[in-house]
Enzyme design. Sequence first.
Site, PDB file in Angstrom:
ATOM      1  N   TRP A 195      46.457  30.144 -47.320  1.00 31.59           N
ATOM      2  CA  TRP A 195      45.076  29.971 -47.689  1.00 31.59           C
ATOM      3  C   TRP A 195      44.679  28.561 -47.611  1.00 31.59           C
ATOM      4  O   TRP A 195      43.611  28.126 -47.097  1.00 31.59           O
ATOM      5  CB  TRP A 195      44.663  30.610 -49.319  1.00 31.59           C
ATOM      6  CG  TRP A 195      43.372  30.657 -49.323  1.00 31.59           C
ATOM      7  CD1 TRP A 195      42.248  31.446 -49.066  1.00 31.59           C
ATOM      8  CD2 TRP A 195      42.546  29.457 -50.015  1.00 31.59           C
ATOM      9  NE1 TRP A 195      41.168  31.230 -49.453  1.00 31.59           N
ATOM     10  CE2 TRP A 195      41.192  29.854 -50.160  1.00 31.59           C
ATOM     11  CE3 TRP A 195      42.975  28.277 -50.464  1.00 31.59           C
ATOM     12  CZ2 TRP A 195      40.180  29.000 -50.858  1.00 31.59           C
ATOM     13  CZ3 TRP A 195      42.015  27.351 -51.191  1.00 31.59           C
ATOM     14  CH2 TRP A 195      40.646  27.833 -51.385  1.00 31.59           C
ATOM     15  N   LYS A 252      45.568  40.376 -48.660  1.00 30.89           N
ATOM     16  CA  LYS A 252      46.292  40.602 -47.772  1.00 30.89           C
ATOM     17  C   LYS A 252      46.046  40.318 -46.262  1.00 30.89           C
ATOM     18  O   LYS A 252      46.692  39.992 -45.403  1.00 30.89           O
ATOM     19  CB  LYS A 252      46.366  42.169 -47.777  1.00 30.89           C
ATOM     20  CG  LYS A 252      46.940  43.271 -46.703  1.00 30.89           C
ATOM     21  CD  LYS A 252      46.943  44.586 -47.193  1.00 30.89           C
ATOM     22  CE  LYS A 252      45.685  45.142 -47.591  1.00 30.89           C
ATOM     23  NZ  LYS A 252      44.572  45.203 -47.098  1.00 30.89           N
ATOM     24  N   PHE A 286      49.558  30.508 -56.394  1.00 32.45           N
ATOM     25  CA  PHE A 286      48.316  29.770 -57.039  1.00 32.45           C
ATOM     26  C   PHE A 286      48.846  28.570 -57.568  1.00 32.45           C
ATOM     27  O   PHE A 286      49.914  28.552 -58.211  1.00 32.45           O
ATOM     28  CB  PHE A 286      47.512  30.865 -57.839  1.00 32.45           C
ATOM     29  CG  PHE A 286      46.398  31.705 -57.044  1.00 32.45           C
ATOM     30  CD1 PHE A 286      45.140  31.554 -57.223  1.00 32.45           C
ATOM     31  CD2 PHE A 286      47.041  32.806 -56.253  1.00 32.45           C
ATOM     32  CE1 PHE A 286      44.422  32.405 -56.483  1.00 32.45           C
ATOM     33  CE2 PHE A 286      46.275  33.727 -55.907  1.00 32.45           C
ATOM     34  CZ  PHE A 286      44.995  33.416 -55.720  1.00 32.45           C
ATOM     35  N   ALA A 335      40.282  52.435 -46.135  1.00 28.10           N
ATOM     36  CA  ALA A 335      41.645  53.381 -46.670  1.00 28.10           C
ATOM     37  C   ALA A 335      41.529  54.160 -48.087  1.00 28.10           C
ATOM     38  O   ALA A 335      42.545  55.070 -48.089  1.00 28.10           O
ATOM     39  CB  ALA A 335      42.561  52.393 -46.919  1.00 28.10           C
ATOM     40  N   THR A 363      44.260  37.855 -45.466  1.00 25.74           N
ATOM     41  CA  THR A 363      44.550  36.247 -45.214  1.00 25.74           C
ATOM     42  C   THR A 363      46.145  36.247 -44.920  1.00 25.74           C
ATOM     43  O   THR A 363      46.381  35.136 -44.147  1.00 25.74           O
ATOM     44  CB  THR A 363      44.175  35.389 -46.435  1.00 25.74           C
ATOM     45  OG1 THR A 363      42.941  35.867 -46.735  1.00 25.74           O
ATOM     46  CG2 THR A 363      44.571  34.181 -46.473  1.00 25.74           C
ATOM     47  N   PHE A 421      43.658  48.298 -48.450  1.00 19.41           N
ATOM     48  CA  PHE A 421      44.325  48.349 -49.689  1.00 19.41           C
ATOM     49  C   PHE A 421      45.736  48.287 -50.283  1.00 19.41           C
ATOM     50  O   PHE A 421      46.318  47.774 -49.469  1.00 19.41           O
ATOM     51  CB  PHE A 421      43.529  49.756 -50.459  1.00 19.41           C
ATOM     52  CG  PHE A 421      41.931  49.595 -50.566  1.00 19.41           C
ATOM     53  CD1 PHE A 421      41.420  48.659 -51.166  1.00 19.41           C
ATOM     54  CD2 PHE A 421      41.355  50.720 -50.035  1.00 19.41           C
ATOM     55  CE1 PHE A 421      40.190  48.641 -50.984  1.00 19.41           C
ATOM     56  CE2 PHE A 421      39.997  50.401 -49.824  1.00 19.41           C
ATOM     57  CZ  PHE A 421      39.383  49.585 -50.462  1.00 19.41           C
ATOM     58  N   ARG A 448      41.268  45.309 -38.656  1.00 13.02           N
ATOM     59  CA  ARG A 448      40.092  46.244 -38.739  1.00 13.02           C
ATOM     60  C   ARG A 448      38.883  45.165 -38.628  1.00 13.02           C
ATOM     61  O   ARG A 448      38.787  44.282 -38.907  1.00 13.02           O
ATOM     62  CB  ARG A 448      39.949  47.100 -40.000  1.00 13.02           C
ATOM     63  CG  ARG A 448      41.234  48.114 -40.150  1.00 13.02           C
ATOM     64  CD  ARG A 448      41.117  48.846 -41.226  1.00 13.02           C
ATOM     65  NE  ARG A 448      41.648  47.833 -42.264  1.00 13.02           N
ATOM     66  CZ  ARG A 448      41.175  47.998 -43.687  1.00 13.02           C
ATOM     67  NH1 ARG A 448      40.660  48.911 -44.074  1.00 13.02           N
ATOM     68  NH2 ARG A 448      41.369  47.005 -44.381  1.00 13.02           N
ATOM     69  N   LYS A 491      33.283  43.641 -52.354  1.00 14.77           N
ATOM     70  CA  LYS A 491      34.333  43.637 -51.951  1.00 14.77           C
ATOM     71  C   LYS A 491      34.458  41.955 -50.917  1.00 14.77           C
ATOM     72  O   LYS A 491      35.347  41.446 -50.992  1.00 14.77           O
ATOM     73  CB  LYS A 491      34.979  44.780 -51.468  1.00 14.77           C
ATOM     74  CG  LYS A 491      36.281  44.749 -50.697  1.00 14.77           C
ATOM     75  CD  LYS A 491      36.548  45.955 -49.965  1.00 14.77           C
ATOM     76  CE  LYS A 491      38.280  45.877 -49.491  1.00 14.77           C
ATOM     77  NZ  LYS A 491      38.113  45.035 -48.353  1.00 14.77           N
TER      78      LYS A 491
END
Length: 554
Positions: free
Chosen positions: A408, A69, A380, A271, A71, A299, A92, A103
Amino acid sequence: MKTDIQIAQEAKKQPILAIAQKLGIGEEDLEYYGKYKAKIEPSALKGRDKEGKLILVTAITPTPAGEGKTTTTIGLADGLSRIGKKVVVALREPSLGPVFGIKGGAAGGGYAQVVPMEDINLHFTGDFHAIGSANNLLAAMLDNHIFQGNALNIDIERIPWKRCVDMNDRQLRYIEDGFGGPKSGVPRKDGFDITVASEVMAVLCLATSLSDLKARLSRLVVAYNKDGMPVTAGDLKAAGAMTALLKDAMKPNLVQTLEGTPAFVHGGPFANIAHGCNSVVATKAALKLGDYVVTEAGFGADLGAEKFLDIKCRFADLHPAAVVIVATVRALKMHGGLAKTELATEDLAALERGLPNLLRHVSNIKNVYGLPAVVAVNRFPTDTDAEIALVIEKCKALGVNVRLSTVWAEGGKGGIELAEEVVRLCEEPNDFRFAYDEKLPIKEKIHAVVTKIYGGRGVLYTPEAEEEIARLERLGFGQTPVCMAKTQYSFSDDQTKLGAPTGFDVTVRSVKISAGAGFVVALTGNIMTMPGLPKVPAAENIDVDESGNITGLF
């Protein structure tokens, strides 16, 4: 393959003044924190009346397969910049707890990152230190008041205010302190939250000015007296000193993406246990400085987006122009029952079983909140054309387009198609609305979130929660938004229920008032406001060489 930190360390960063000048900000309005970081003075926004278009990036329910998210948020902003748009990112700040836990950080990944990545993920500009210090000053003043005679008649059995530290440390969840004799305080039960769960964090992220910050801090409920009435930070005369500690932390932090797009990184409530959005002052600053503002909420959309829309937008009078919902084929197959080790093989049946998770999030954004949306699929190499076609087909049935994202690997170039769709959506009229009326009783608001957003059947309450809700409504705290503290891994309060479960009830085990932030927090399941480290924490792989170069940080 280069790691995130290698890519970030090899990047040629622009001096932060050059980034500020892209927004029309001069040196006189910058407070430097080295070459590549600065805080923005409030004077930088004076006389700026324009309002850019606000784009929210959210995601499906997270899985160990990853969604990307942040990224995508950064890559989308760089994509918008590549097609000639004046854009600002608003993110954030990362918490040290997940950075050293499991995480990870919150600076993006691959070629879609904000830099300097190590600084952002570690101490940055000291905002979290200031928030923790203000929180703990209030705790110290509270205990000192009790020790010095307890003129406010505080009931030491009813003190919800906790100390905090920005680290995952389960050992501190429940403690007893004040021992050591009559000169060492009053013995009582206590505990720690992680800093990002502190109400001071929520207050800083929702305050619009220093005066608003001080007023919100004054309203913080820290204890109850023996008559059951709330005792506030204002009663303890703590708000002024707390504001002094937070004065500089209120100023938004300016950094840049790898491609030189201006980025505000400011504030960082979780969150799943808080409201999950960056600060109002940073978002509003970005809207005055850019034509497009790309922000994200933590999230999945059932948590971060719900709180962004029902809490932050309500308080700050924000009106999003478009929403991006991030998904990966890999994660959707996990929602369909595949193990992480099985995701590299085409499996249309598993994908179809997992797609309802994405579709429920899409439906919520479009039908509950009335906002235009696009699905961004992080592609991917193992994703097959047939799998991508199935995602496109299912989303098209809901009237939502899918755009593939390769940010990415390719940075802003891989976000151009997504950027073009977002620009199109921003020109569409929308009928933004909230999921509930804040003036409804507390239980009705919780019921609305559980049934409309989670897809649940209803809500169960422990006797403790029932009693506290009734008491909060008697005290006049009922007409506020609700902030649901819930597992991020499921629409339900049971993290093992993947996909889009139905027929479940959510159990609210306790509630508390966050009077400074302006909402009631409902804690569900076994959600913790102080996480713990995993069996093998990421900290074990982080190191620094003789030249000061950090390794192992993603």
